[in-house]
Design an enzyme around this catalytic site. Structure first.
Site, PDB file in Angstrom:
ATOM      1  N   SER A 157     -47.859   9.432 -40.071  1.00 27.86           N
ATOM      2  CA  SER A 157     -49.161   8.751 -40.208  1.00 27.86           C
ATOM      3  C   SER A 157     -49.532   8.136 -38.865  1.00 27.86           C
ATOM      4  CB  SER A 157     -49.089   7.670 -41.285  1.00 27.86           C
ATOM      5  OG  SER A 157     -48.825   8.236 -42.549  1.00 27.86           O
TER       6      SER A 157
ATOM      7  N   LYS B  32     -55.558   9.964 -44.950  1.00 27.54           N
ATOM      8  CA  LYS B  32     -54.379   9.107 -45.163  1.00 27.54           C
ATOM      9  C   LYS B  32     -54.743   7.642 -44.970  1.00 27.54           C
ATOM     10  CE  LYS B  32     -50.208   7.667 -45.847  1.00 27.54           C
ATOM     11  NZ  LYS B  32     -49.014   8.078 -45.116  1.00 27.54           N
TER      12      LYS B  32
ATOM     13  N   LYS C 156     -49.417  -0.953 -39.793  1.00 26.61           N
ATOM     14  CA  LYS C 156     -49.873  -0.005 -38.765  1.00 26.61           C
ATOM     15  C   LYS C 156     -51.024   0.846 -39.281  1.00 26.61           C
ATOM     16  CE  LYS C 156     -47.816   3.693 -38.796  1.00 26.61           C
ATOM     17  NZ  LYS C 156     -47.900   5.005 -39.483  1.00 26.61           N
TER      18      LYS C 156
END
Length: 285
Positions: free
Chosen positions: A91, A165, A233
Site C-alpha cells: 500500500s 486502497k 500511513k
C-alpha cells in the site's frame, strides 16, 4: 512460472507460502529472519537483484512508498528479465506506482499496482480483495497469481489500485473508530460490549469490522493483523490525495488525528489498528 516476492512480513509471508504451492518462488526480505519460516518451500535470496533474476513475475509487498522505491531501484530493475511483470501489492501513494511504472517501461518491463485488503487472515486463506491498476493484458497475465491470493478487480490505469486502497482504508479506519466509540458508549451506559457485538449481528450496524475487529476489542487482543502505523500511513496518503483534489473530508481528518495520537504518543504503532479502542480508554485515564 517463476515468481519473486520482495517483502515477507505480516502479509508477504503467507502470500509467498500460498504461491509456493503452485509456482517456483524466490523470496527476499530486509530482515533475513523473516524468511526463515519459508525456507522449506521457497528459495531465499541475499538481495533484491538476486531474487528477481529470471523471474517471470515480481511481487513487492513493502511498507510504504519510500521502501518500495528503495528496493525497486535501478540495480533491481537492471536485474529483471526483459518483459517480466512487476506487481506492487503493498500500500503506497498512487504517485509512487505511477513513477515506478514509467521506470519499469524504460527497462522493457510491465507493471501493475495491486494493493490488497483482507489482512493476515485473508492472506492465509487466499481471500484477499486485490485492487488493480494497469493494462488489461497485464492483468490477464497476472491472473494465475492473483487467483491463488484472492479476488482481483481491474479498476483503471496504474495508480487506480492504490487510489481504491486508500478509499478502502478510509472506510476501515472510520469504521474501526465508529465501532470503538460505540463500545465505549455502551460500557458507559452499563451495557457489555461483547453482548452488544452479538446483538448487532445481522442488523444495519453489522460489518466485518464489527465482527473481526470488534472481537479484538472485547478480548483485548491487539496482536497485529494490520498495524496501526500502517493504517496511519494510508490515512495520511488518502488525505494527501484529497488535498490535491481540493476535497474536504472531515471524518477522515478526525480519524487520522486519532490514529496519529495512538501511534506517536501512546506506543500503538505496532499494535493492531483495533487498538483505537484501547486508545479511547487510555486518553481519558
Amino acid at each position: 512460472m517463476k515468481v519473486a516476492v520482495l517483502g515477507t512480513g505480516l502479509m508477504g509471508a503467507p502470500m509467498a507460502r500460498r504461491l509456493a504451492a503452485h509456482f517456483d518462488v524466490t523470496i527476499w526480505n530486509r530482515s533475513a529472519a523473516r524468511m526463515a519460516s519459508l525456507a522449506d518451500i521457497c528459495t531465499m535470496a541475499s538481495n533484491p537483484a538476486r531474487a528477481v533474476q529470471n523471474a517471470d513475475i515480481i511481487i513487492t509487498m513493502l511498507l510504504d512508498g519510500p521502501a518500495t522505491r528503495a528496493v525497486l531501484n535501478e540495480a533491481t530493475f537492471d536485474a529483471i528479465t526483459h518483459k517480466a511483470l512487476v506487481i506492487d501489492m503493498g500500500s503506497v501513494d498512487p504517485e509512487t506506482d505511477q513513477d515506478l511504472a514509467q521506470q519499469a517501461g524504460r527497462h522493457g518491463l510491465f507493471y501493475l499496482d495491486a494493493p490488497v485488503s483482507g489482512g493476515v487472515v485473508g492472506a492465509e486463506t487466499g481471500s484477499l480483495a486485490i485492487l488493480v491498476g494497469g493494462d488489461q493484458a497485464d492483468f490477464a497475465r497476472a491472473k494465475p497469481v492473483f487467483d491463488q491470493l484472492g479476488r482481483a478487480t481491474l479498476l483503471g490505469d496504474v495508480g487506480a489500485g492504490q487510489t481504491a486502497k486508500l478509499a478502502n482504508q478510509l472506510i476501515v479506519g472510520i469504521t474501526i473508530g465508529a465501532v470503538a466509540e460505540a463500545f465505549r458508549l455502551a460500557e458507559a451506559g452499563g451495557c457489555d460490549p461483547a453482548t452488544l457485538r452479538d446483538a448487532l449481528s445481522g442488523g444495519f450496524a453489522d460489518s466485518r469490522i464489527l465482527d473481526l475487529h470488534g472481537a479484538r476489542m472485547v478480548t483485548g487482543d491487539f496482536t497485529p493483523g494490520g498495524r496501526s502505523v500502517a493504517q496511519l500511513k494510508d490515512l495520511d496518503n488518502a488525505l494527501a490525495l484529497a488535498k490535491t483534489a481540493d476535497l474536504d473530508l472531515p471524518l477522515s481528518q478526525t480519524i487520522t488525528a486519532g490514529f496519529r495520537d495512538l501511534v506517536e504518543n501512546h506506543n500503538g504503532g505496532e499494535k493492531d489498528h483495533a487498538a483505537y479502542y484501547e486508545w479511547l480508554k487510555v486518553r481519558q485515564s
